[in-house]
Design a protein around this motif. Structure first.
Motif, PDB file in Angstrom:
ATOM      1  N   GLY A  20       0.818  -1.219   0.000  1.00 29.18           N
ATOM      2  CA  GLY A  20       0.000   0.000   0.000  1.00 29.18           C
ATOM      3  C   GLY A  20       0.845   1.258   0.000  1.00 29.18           C
ATOM      4  N   TRP A  21       1.886   1.284   0.813  1.00 26.56           N
ATOM      5  CA  TRP A  21       2.767   2.448   0.845  1.00 26.56           C
ATOM      6  C   TRP A  21       3.471   2.613  -0.495  1.00 26.56           C
ATOM      7  N   SER A  22       3.900   1.505  -1.079  1.00 26.03           N
ATOM      8  CA  SER A  22       4.572   1.557  -2.379  1.00 26.03           C
ATOM      9  C   SER A  22       3.639   2.114  -3.451  1.00 26.03           C
ATOM     10  N   GLU A  23       2.366   1.730  -3.399  1.00 27.26           N
ATOM     11  CA  GLU A  23       1.376   2.218  -4.376  1.00 27.26           C
ATOM     12  C   GLU A  23       1.255   3.739  -4.375  1.00 27.26           C
ATOM     13  N   ILE A  24       1.455   4.364  -3.219  1.00 28.97           N
ATOM     14  CA  ILE A  24       1.321   5.823  -3.149  1.00 28.97           C
ATOM     15  C   ILE A  24       2.667   6.529  -3.304  1.00 28.97           C
ATOM     16  N   GLY A  25       3.713   5.766  -3.620  1.00 28.28           N
ATOM     17  CA  GLY A  25       4.998   6.375  -3.936  1.00 28.28           C
ATOM     18  C   GLY A  25       6.022   6.408  -2.822  1.00 28.28           C
ATOM     19  N   ILE A  26       5.798   5.679  -1.752  1.00 26.86           N
ATOM     20  CA  ILE A  26       6.771   5.657  -0.658  1.00 26.86           C
ATOM     21  C   ILE A  26       7.766   4.534  -0.914  1.00 26.86           C
ATOM     22  N   GLN A  27       9.034   4.885  -0.845  1.00 26.95           N
ATOM     23  CA  GLN A  27      10.117   3.918  -1.020  1.00 26.95           C
ATOM     24  C   GLN A  27      11.108   4.093   0.131  1.00 26.95           C
ATOM     25  N   GLY A  28      12.048   3.182   0.223  1.00 25.51           N
ATOM     26  CA  GLY A  28      13.080   3.329   1.243  1.00 25.51           C
ATOM     27  C   GLY A  28      12.547   3.164   2.649  1.00 25.51           C
ATOM     28  N   ILE A  29      11.758   2.142   2.878  1.00 30.21           N
ATOM     29  CA  ILE A  29      11.138   1.887   4.177  1.00 30.21           C
ATOM     30  C   ILE A  29      12.046   0.958   4.988  1.00 30.21           C
ATOM     31  N   THR A  30      12.357   1.351   6.199  1.00 31.82           N
ATOM     32  CA  THR A  30      13.143   0.512   7.097  1.00 31.82           C
ATOM     33  C   THR A  30      12.186  -0.276   7.979  1.00 31.82           C
ATOM     34  N   ILE A  31      12.478  -1.575   8.150  1.00 27.95           N
ATOM     35  CA  ILE A  31      11.613  -2.492   8.896  1.00 27.95           C
ATOM     36  C   ILE A  31      12.401  -3.031  10.088  1.00 27.95           C
ATOM     37  N   ILE A  32      11.811  -2.909  11.270  1.00 28.42           N
ATOM     38  CA  ILE A  32      12.449  -3.396  12.491  1.00 28.42           C
ATOM     39  C   ILE A  32      11.452  -4.251  13.263  1.00 28.42           C
ATOM     40  N   GLU A  33      11.875  -5.427  13.705  1.00 24.00           N
ATOM     41  CA  GLU A  33      11.046  -6.213  14.617  1.00 24.00           C
ATOM     42  C   GLU A  33      11.155  -5.549  15.974  1.00 24.00           C
ATOM     43  N   SER A  34      10.016  -5.377  16.644  1.00 25.91           N
ATOM     44  CA  SER A  34      10.014  -4.626  17.894  1.00 25.91           C
ATOM     45  C   SER A  34       8.971  -5.186  18.858  1.00 25.91           C
ATOM     46  N   THR A  35       9.045  -4.708  20.071  1.00 24.62           N
ATOM     47  CA  THR A  35       8.013  -5.003  21.053  1.00 24.62           C
ATOM     48  C   THR A  35       7.913  -3.802  21.979  1.00 24.62           C
ATOM     49  N   GLY A  36       6.785  -3.663  22.620  1.00 25.32           N
ATOM     50  CA  GLY A  36       6.580  -2.541  23.527  1.00 25.32           C
ATOM     51  C   GLY A  36       6.613  -2.981  24.983  1.00 25.32           C
ATOM     52  N   PHE A  37       6.700  -2.006  25.851  1.00 25.79           N
ATOM     53  CA  PHE A  37       6.773  -2.269  27.285  1.00 25.79           C
ATOM     54  C   PHE A  37       5.556  -3.062  27.767  1.00 25.79           C
ATOM     55  N   TYR A  38       4.361  -2.669  27.335  1.00 27.78           N
ATOM     56  CA  TYR A  38       3.134  -3.336  27.765  1.00 27.78           C
ATOM     57  C   TYR A  38       3.144  -4.818  27.373  1.00 27.78           C
ATOM     58  N   ARG A  39       3.481  -5.090  26.123  1.00 24.22           N
ATOM     59  CA  ARG A  39       3.511  -6.469  25.638  1.00 24.22           C
ATOM     60  C   ARG A  39       4.562  -7.277  26.395  1.00 24.22           C
ATOM     61  N   ARG A  40       5.692  -6.682  26.681  1.00 21.43           N
ATOM     62  CA  ARG A  40       6.749  -7.370  27.434  1.00 21.43           C
ATOM     63  C   ARG A  40       6.274  -7.695  28.840  1.00 21.43           C
ATOM     64  N   GLN A  41       5.585  -6.763  29.478  1.00 21.60           N
ATOM     65  CA  GLN A  41       5.084  -7.009  30.831  1.00 21.60           C
ATOM     66  C   GLN A  41       4.086  -8.166  30.844  1.00 21.60           C
ATOM     67  N   ILE A  42       3.203  -8.197  29.848  1.00 18.95           N
ATOM     68  CA  ILE A  42       2.225  -9.281  29.754  1.00 18.95           C
ATOM     69  C   ILE A  42       2.946 -10.610  29.552  1.00 18.95           C
ATOM     70  N   LYS A  43       3.933 -10.624  28.663  1.00 16.75           N
ATOM     71  CA  LYS A  43       4.682 -11.845  28.381  1.00 16.75           C
ATOM     72  C   LYS A  43       5.394 -12.334  29.636  1.00 16.75           C
ATOM     73  N   ARG A  44       5.998 -11.445  30.384  1.00 18.96           N
ATOM     74  CA  ARG A  44       6.703 -11.830  31.611  1.00 18.96           C
ATOM     75  C   ARG A  44       5.731 -12.396  32.639  1.00 18.96           C
ATOM     76  N   SER A  45       4.543 -11.793  32.747  1.00 22.57           N
ATOM     77  CA  SER A  45       3.542 -12.297  33.690  1.00 22.57           C
ATOM     78  C   SER A  45       3.080 -13.687  33.295  1.00 22.57           C
ATOM     79  N   LYS A  46       2.824 -13.883  31.995  1.00 20.50           N
ATOM     80  CA  LYS A  46       2.396 -15.197  31.512  1.00 20.50           C
ATOM     81  C   LYS A  46       3.493 -16.230  31.698  1.00 20.50           C
TER      82      LYS A  46
END
Length: 121
Positions: A20-46
């Motif tokens: 979709g981004w490419s269709e509107i002319g956006i190029q040069g996109i950097t992709i990073i696998e990430s996680t947030g504090f909330y998700r990490r806290q839930i994972k640690r509790s589980k």
């Protein structure tokens, strides 16, 4: 120029967003696998609770995907936001993502030129 940062909550939608981004002319996109504090806290509790009754390998939680790119103007930022919500839904709803943009005071190296002076992708 503007920087766009988008945290995609559903990694399975990554190809749709990139297309979709490419269709509107956006190029040069950097992709990073990430996680947030909330998700990490839930994972640690589980993990703590699950470890008592199951092996830890049973916890397989996906993270997020963070995309960022620089675009020429505010109009492209707005088109990118519209395209993103077209794909993932209203970003004000849970489990959709977070979209941010801000002006860049300087940027260098975004448009590479070969030795012959031609732009390279």
């Amino acid at each position: 120029m503007f920087m766009i940062l988008f945290v995609l909550d559903e990694p399975s939608r990554l190809d749709e967003v990139l297309e979709g981004w490419s269709e509107i002319g956006i190029q040069g996109i950097t992709i990073i696998e990430s996680t947030g504090f909330y998700r990490r806290q839930i994972k640690r509790s589980k993990l703590h609770l699950t470890f008592l009754v199951e092996p830890p390998s049973s916890i397989l939680e996906e993270g997020n995907i963070t995309l960022f790119t620089a675009v020429e103007d505010q109009a492209l930022v707005e088109r990118c936001l519209q395209k993103t919500e077209q794909i993932v839904g209203d970003l004000e709803k849970p489990h959709s993502g977070v979209f941010m943009s801000w002006p860049l005071s300087s940027a260098k190296g975004l448009h590479k030129h070969s030795e012959e002076g031609k732009k390279t992708p």
